[in-house]
Scaffold this active site. Structure first.
Site, PDB file in Angstrom:
ATOM      1  N   LYS A   1       0.807  -1.199   0.278  1.00  0.00           N
ATOM      2  CA  LYS A   1       0.009   0.026  -0.086  1.00  0.00           C
ATOM      3  C   LYS A   1       0.758   1.268   0.071  1.00  0.00           C
ATOM      4  O   LYS A   1       1.997   0.961   0.216  1.00  0.00           O
ATOM      5  CB  LYS A   1      -0.907   0.075   1.323  1.00  0.00           C
ATOM      6  CG  LYS A   1      -0.247   0.072   2.646  1.00  0.00           C
ATOM      7  CD  LYS A   1      -0.981   0.714   3.516  1.00  0.00           C
ATOM      8  CE  LYS A   1      -0.891   2.225   3.925  1.00  0.00           C
ATOM      9  NZ  LYS A   1       0.195   2.673   4.512  1.00  0.00           N
TER      10      LYS A   1
ATOM     11  N   HIS B   1      -0.646  -5.164   5.566  1.00  0.00           N
ATOM     12  CA  HIS B   1       0.076  -6.102   6.442  1.00  0.00           C
ATOM     13  C   HIS B   1      -0.877  -6.207   7.884  1.00  0.00           C
ATOM     14  O   HIS B   1      -0.773  -7.003   8.544  1.00  0.00           O
ATOM     15  CB  HIS B   1       1.255  -5.392   6.880  1.00  0.00           C
ATOM     16  CG  HIS B   1       1.239  -4.558   7.830  1.00  0.00           C
ATOM     17  ND1 HIS B   1       1.040  -3.025   7.326  1.00  0.00           N
ATOM     18  CD2 HIS B   1       1.582  -4.352   9.368  1.00  0.00           C
ATOM     19  CE1 HIS B   1       1.336  -2.176   8.350  1.00  0.00           C
ATOM     20  NE2 HIS B   1       1.391  -3.013   9.789  1.00  0.00           N
TER      21      HIS B   1
ATOM     22  N   ASP C   1      -3.080   6.964   4.694  1.00  0.00           N
ATOM     23  CA  ASP C   1      -1.983   6.323   5.356  1.00  0.00           C
ATOM     24  C   ASP C   1      -2.747   4.913   6.083  1.00  0.00           C
ATOM     25  O   ASP C   1      -2.195   4.051   6.127  1.00  0.00           O
ATOM     26  CB  ASP C   1      -0.830   6.868   6.077  1.00  0.00           C
ATOM     27  CG  ASP C   1       0.082   6.045   6.579  1.00  0.00           C
ATOM     28  OD1 ASP C   1       0.939   5.459   5.833  1.00  0.00           O
ATOM     29  OD2 ASP C   1       0.288   6.284   7.861  1.00  0.00           O
TER      30      ASP C   1
ATOM     31  N   HIS D   1      -5.820  -0.041   6.311  1.00  0.00           N
ATOM     32  CA  HIS D   1      -5.908  -0.731   7.537  1.00  0.00           C
ATOM     33  C   HIS D   1      -7.169  -0.712   8.292  1.00  0.00           C
ATOM     34  O   HIS D   1      -7.635  -1.687   8.633  1.00  0.00           O
ATOM     35  CB  HIS D   1      -4.767  -0.591   8.585  1.00  0.00           C
ATOM     36  CG  HIS D   1      -3.500  -0.599   7.908  1.00  0.00           C
ATOM     37  ND1 HIS D   1      -3.054  -1.568   6.947  1.00  0.00           N
ATOM     38  CD2 HIS D   1      -2.483   0.364   8.121  1.00  0.00           C
ATOM     39  CE1 HIS D   1      -1.689  -1.297   6.587  1.00  0.00           C
ATOM     40  NE2 HIS D   1      -1.553  -0.156   7.141  1.00  0.00           N
TER      41      HIS D   1
ATOM     42  N   LYS E   1      -0.558   9.840  14.762  1.00  0.00           N
ATOM     43  CA  LYS E   1       0.754   9.867  15.394  1.00  0.00           C
ATOM     44  C   LYS E   1       1.042  10.627  16.481  1.00  0.00           C
ATOM     45  O   LYS E   1       0.214  11.467  16.872  1.00  0.00           O
ATOM     46  CB  LYS E   1       1.830  10.308  14.016  1.00  0.00           C
ATOM     47  CG  LYS E   1       1.417   9.450  12.646  1.00  0.00           C
ATOM     48  CD  LYS E   1       2.798   8.710  12.495  1.00  0.00           C
ATOM     49  CE  LYS E   1       2.706   8.108  11.184  1.00  0.00           C
ATOM     50  NZ  LYS E   1       2.939   6.501  11.074  1.00  0.00           N
TER      51      LYS E   1
HETATM   52  C1  BG6 Z   1       1.844   1.609   7.785  1.00  0.00           C
HETATM   53  C2  BG6 Z   1       1.777   2.970   7.888  1.00  0.00           C
HETATM   54  O1  BG6 Z   1       1.064   0.803   6.706  1.00  0.00           O
HETATM   55  O2  BG6 Z   1       1.280   1.075   8.921  1.00  0.00           O
HETATM   56  C3  BG6 Z   1       2.608   3.575   9.087  1.00  0.00           C
HETATM   57  O3  BG6 Z   1       2.316   3.598   6.651  1.00  0.00           O
HETATM   58  C4  BG6 Z   1       2.017   3.216  10.350  1.00  0.00           C
HETATM   59  O4  BG6 Z   1       2.621   5.017   8.904  1.00  0.00           O
HETATM   60  C5  BG6 Z   1       2.113   1.447  10.385  1.00  0.00           C
HETATM   61  O5  BG6 Z   1       2.988   3.460  11.346  1.00  0.00           O
HETATM   62  C6  BG6 Z   1       1.609   0.859  11.511  1.00  0.00           C
HETATM   63  O6  BG6 Z   1       1.689  -0.242  11.281  1.00  0.00           O
HETATM   64  P1  BG6 Z   1       2.087  -1.202  12.529  1.00  0.00           P
HETATM   65  O7  BG6 Z   1       2.153  -2.450  12.211  1.00  0.00           O
HETATM   66  O8  BG6 Z   1       3.629  -0.777  12.897  1.00  0.00           O
HETATM   67  O9  BG6 Z   1       1.485  -1.029  13.852  1.00  0.00           O
END
Ligand code: BG6
Length: 501
Positions: free
Chosen positions: A150, A180, A237, A242, A342
């Site tokens: 992504k 992911h 993002d 997600h 964030k």
């Molecule tokens: C990513 C985003 O897809 O997922 C990031 O681009 C984010 O900005 C991250 O921090 C969060 O995933 P995880 O698995 O680190 O919680």
């Protein structure tokens, strides 16, 4: 356990962040767990010319940085046997022909190939084109698959044109769009929880559920990714991908089977049922903000505008919250609140489901405070857990109630702990699409956020802010439908009433 055919994994962008932090460590861990197919080679591709030996040393350094406690020497030795390197300088017009000869002509690499695009999104259409042009995507000698990270596009239009480009060389079965989040244990557990238990099914609808909230908060900032992030912002993002995926798992109907297409059919129905947000209602449905300086873990941290690589007048959101309604038989009228940010007070992800109050408040006299509805909470990280809050009688002579949390945390101390990428890499090698996104899912997810993106893109002069280390901007409360709805920041009973300020 899956038996995976002999394969070649080609990683484009092998020297980049994603490969270093996620992919190579995940492959090494699979090696330690002896889960990689015996006949599998990993061909790393990057722009620099390097010898195989130099690359193996570089991988050793990456892994030592990730696992300072030390590597498993026999597993690392086995892993090194698999590693190969191909330099692909951008100005070398023969690079892809050489790659074709190496993969299809040397007899060294198993002909089932997965090409993993661990490169910035702007680069993978070009790479896919070149792979297609030299014939590396033809499935004559073996299967040819492409894994794409992504974000898939920047908005609806760009996703459509990206898809058009890909389909010149690939059919849908060859494309693995990775999110992911779907590789995380608790995320898959949402399906198990819902479909392996009958207990909740009668309650899982508008008659009993007041609202659903899905949160992903991070205490980290943009962490060296300002270039990408400042273009993307929090809504693209995290929410477009997600968090909307999590929503689909909570809201979908039971699929015909757990087969990839059946699952994805149900998920896409949910996205299609999300009520479109008209541009003139964006402010009632979405809220954005940016962090200013603050304190995290006792240490001062800079504001977003002071981060390296961020322009001083950026209005990119680092916090986004969205209210959506799923207009179908099961969910009509139930708000789904999604938020991400964030530099927030804590890094945590959870799905919190609040139930309605009982139709009559018979125990009103026996309480010291306001009524406490039931909650079901699925913690995704840092700890995966499952909790349910109910009311019980306090011990003693009085009929007083108290909130009790039934903690069904299912992880045992010695349970295997895998990173999301480990399972997803195995699935891609195995050709299992269940946890990857089909194109229509991506497109419908863009349709949900597109009106918001358009309005925000026009309103570039002002953005709300929140102090780093807080739980986000106060104005976000205007999204709630009623006064007794509030963001839940903690999955503990003691934290249940913690409101943002
Ligand atoms: C990513 C985003 O897809 O997922 C990031 O681009 C984010 O900005 C991250 O921090 C969060 O995933 P995880 O698995 O680190 O919680």
């Amino acid at each position: 356990m899956k038996t995976i055919a002999p394969s070649t994994l080609v990683i484009f962008g092998a020297a980049g962040n994603l490969a270093r932090i996620k992919l190579i460590p995940a492959l090494y861990r699979l090696e330690v767990a002896q889960r990689l197919p015996e006949e599998m080679l990993i061909l790393s591709v990057s722009t620099e010319a390097r010898s195989r030996e130099v690359w193996i040393d570089a991988v050793g350094e990456m892994l030592k940085a990730k696992y300072p406690e030390g590597l498993d020497a026999p597993a690392f030795a086995r892993f090194c046997q698999r590693l190969h390197y191909h330099g692909n300088p951008p100005d070398d017009l023969t690079a892809y022909d050489r790659l074709k000869t190496l993969i299809d002509g040397s007899g060294k690499f198993p002909p089932n190939v997965v090409f993993y695009m661990a490169v910035p999104p702007s680069m993978f259409p070009g790479i896919v084109d070149r792979l297609g042009d030299v014939g590396l995507l033809k499935q004559t000698m073996g299967t040819r698959r492409v894994v794409i990270e992504k974000p898939f596009g920047y908005d609806l239009l760009s996703a459509q044109s990206l898809q058009k480009g890909l389909t010149r060389h690939l059919d849908e079965q060859q494309i693995f769009r990775i999110d992911h989040y779907l590789g995380k244990g608790t995320v898959q557990n949402v399906m198990v929880f819902r479909f392996a238990n009958i207990l909740l099914e009668p309650l899982w609808n508008r008659h009993y559920i007041d609202h659903v909230q899905i949160t992903h908060s991070e205490s980290l900032g943009v962490d060296g990714r300002a270039g990408y992030y400042n273009e993307a912002g929090a809504l693209r993002d995290m929410i477009q991908s997600h968090l909307l995926q999590l929503l689909t798992l909570v809201a979908m109907e039971p699929p015909v089977s757990m087969a990839a297409e059946h699952l994805r059919d149900e998920k896409v129905k949910v996205l299609k049922a999300i009520r479109p947000i008209p541009q003139n209602a964006v402010h009632a449905h979405a809220f954005r903000a940016q962090y200013t300086s603050g304190v995290i873990d006792g240490k001062p941290v800079p504001g977003y505008l002071e981060e390296r690589g961020v322009s001083a007048d950026s209005t990119t959101e680092t916090y986004a919250a969205l209210k959506v309604f799923v207009d179908n038989w099961r969910w009509s009228g139930v708000p789904f609140y999604l938020r991400t940010g964030k530099r927030m007070a804590e890094g945590s992800s959870a799905i919190c489901i609040r139930f309605r109050n009982p139709p009559q408040d018979l125990l009103r006299q026996s309480r010291h405070d306001h009524s406490h509805p039931n909650w079901i909470m699925l913690g995704i990280q840092p700890n995966d857990c499952l909790k349910m809050e109910i009311q019980v009688k306090e011990p003693g002579l009085e009929l007083h109630t108290r909130t009790l949390s039934l903690d069904a945390t299912y992880r045992k101390q010695d349970d295997a702990d895998y990173d999301a990428y480990e399972g997803l890499l195995l699935d891609a090698l195995d050709g299992d699409h269940s946890l990857f996104l089909r194109y229509d899912e991506v497109e419908w997810a863009w349709r949900v956020v597109d009106p918001v993106l358009k309005v925000w893109a026009m309103e570039r002069e002002f953005i709300n802010n929140y102090a780093a280390g807080s739980w986000g901007p106060r104005g976000t409360y205007r999204l709630f439908d009623r006064e007794d709805q509030f963001w839940r920041h903690s999955l503990d009973v003691s934290g249940a009433d913690l409101q943002a300020y």
